[in-house]
Write an enzyme that holds these catalytic residues in place. Sequence first.
Site, PDB file in Angstrom:
ATOM      1  N   GLN A 128       0.841  -1.212   0.000  1.00 24.66           N
ATOM      2  CA  GLN A 128       0.000   0.000   0.000  1.00 24.66           C
ATOM      3  C   GLN A 128       0.865   1.246   0.000  1.00 24.66           C
ATOM      4  O   GLN A 128       1.639   1.476   0.939  1.00 24.66           O
ATOM      5  CB  GLN A 128      -0.921   0.004   1.217  1.00 24.66           C
ATOM      6  CG  GLN A 128      -1.926   1.157   1.208  1.00 24.66           C
ATOM      7  CD  GLN A 128      -2.828   1.141   2.430  1.00 24.66           C
ATOM      8  OE1 GLN A 128      -2.400   1.522   3.516  1.00 24.66           O
ATOM      9  NE2 GLN A 128      -4.052   0.689   2.274  1.00 24.66           N
ATOM     10  N   GLY A 129       0.740   2.072  -1.024  1.00 23.59           N
ATOM     11  CA  GLY A 129       1.481   3.319  -1.142  1.00 23.59           C
ATOM     12  C   GLY A 129       0.568   4.508  -0.900  1.00 23.59           C
ATOM     13  O   GLY A 129       0.212   5.224  -1.848  1.00 23.59           O
ATOM     14  N   SER A 131       0.585   6.532   2.677  1.00 21.85           N
ATOM     15  CA  SER A 131       1.239   7.511   3.548  1.00 21.85           C
ATOM     16  C   SER A 131       2.523   8.046   2.929  1.00 21.85           C
ATOM     17  O   SER A 131       3.224   7.350   2.201  1.00 21.85           O
ATOM     18  CB  SER A 131       1.573   6.868   4.897  1.00 21.85           C
ATOM     19  OG  SER A 131       0.400   6.509   5.588  1.00 21.85           O
ATOM     20  N   SER A 163       3.899  -1.430   3.690  1.00 23.01           N
ATOM     21  CA  SER A 163       4.032  -2.801   4.202  1.00 23.01           C
ATOM     22  C   SER A 163       4.431  -3.780   3.099  1.00 23.01           C
ATOM     23  O   SER A 163       3.791  -3.832   2.046  1.00 23.01           O
ATOM     24  CB  SER A 163       2.714  -3.263   4.831  1.00 23.01           C
ATOM     25  OG  SER A 163       2.322  -2.393   5.862  1.00 23.01           O
ATOM     26  N   GLU A 246     -10.173  -1.595   5.140  1.00 21.99           N
ATOM     27  CA  GLU A 246      -9.039  -1.698   6.057  1.00 21.99           C
ATOM     28  C   GLU A 246      -9.495  -1.591   7.506  1.00 21.99           C
ATOM     29  O   GLU A 246      -9.019  -2.300   8.385  1.00 21.99           O
ATOM     30  CB  GLU A 246      -8.014  -0.606   5.740  1.00 21.99           C
ATOM     31  CG  GLU A 246      -6.752  -0.700   6.577  1.00 21.99           C
ATOM     32  CD  GLU A 246      -5.693   0.305   6.134  1.00 21.99           C
ATOM     33  OE1 GLU A 246      -4.514   0.089   6.451  1.00 21.99           O
ATOM     34  OE2 GLU A 246      -6.054   1.305   5.488  1.00 21.99           O
TER      35      GLU A 246
END
Length: 384
Positions: A128-129, A131, A163, A246
């Site tokens: 996941q990109g 933040s 992550s 999420e």
Amino acid sequence: MDLTYTEEEEAFRARLREWLAEVLPKLPPKPAAADWPGRRAYDAAWQRMLYDAGYAGLHWPVDAGGQGATPTQHLIYLEETEKAGAPYVGANFVGLLHAGPTIAAEGSAAQRARWLPPILRGDEIWCQGFSEPDAGSDLASLRTRAERDGDDYVVSGSKIWTSHAEVADWCELLVRTDPDAPRHRGISWLAMPMDAPGVTVRPLRTLAGSAEFAEVFLDEVRVPAAYRVGAEHDGWRVTMVTLSFERGTAFVGEVVACRRVLGELARKARANGRWDDAVLRRRLGGLHAEFAALWRLTQWNVSEAQHVGGVPGAGGSVFKLRYSHARQELYDAAAEVLGAASLDAEREWVADRLSALSYTIAAGTSQIQRNIVAERILGLPKGR
């Protein structure tokens, strides 16, 4: 929501238990915690076993490659796999719990056909990109830009706390495609191949000594426009779908795990004499009630999502807010039960306690969840 089980659901439970009893003893030992390539291979192999047995994407819609199971069957699956000690989703949690459900809900037919089967088979891992160094909780202030050049976007910027980026094949990426638009309106959601030229991954070591997070640097990375999920500049709305998964259903299995941990703590307290402490007994009893209530809330959220098109509602923020703090309280209680053993860095309890500290930040801080509850459930005015 009916919390009783039908004969068909109990038959499903029995079949699942039988399958787990057959396959779990045959699994190889888990790789070392720091061996992420090995852990990826281990997690992918387990996912393939689930796929071949008909348990992968159990609750996903049939037209998305899932089994179309009922919410109750999904919850039974989570209960039984956790009780049996089956592997969790591991390195592919972003694909299975965030990106995959988002693509199933928002992607085109071609996108669903391209990305969902490999996720369900365990063939491709996602990260996941979202933040950035200056855009964490205030996600709408992200600065990674994507400029359209023919059939591609040219992406430059950086992401942090990504992550499993070091073993991922794809990244669900938020980019700013219109720098002049209001900050919530100029964002797009892209699927970016992690092997594209210009992608650099730098692992980050956590307080617990693990390296499942990374910084990702993007230097004029070309991403086909066909890999955009949703309309251009509509990425904030698509992101809210991702975050709903999420916060609303991605932690479901962890509630079951926490209830198991609580049972282990009670047994250890009886064995080492700590059970004689009435204050500690009341603390563990309170946590038992807390996680029982969270499990009921989980059932509600999963059922609600099933009835409103599969996307969890704002109740997910209620769950995320309370679960984050309850998990920290659980591992504080574990330290009290275990005493000096809770300081042994080689033990899993220590890593879990350190990990619990992140839950009030990850997937949206507790402050953000309180705002969502205040605005979307209680109807209070937005803060300025």
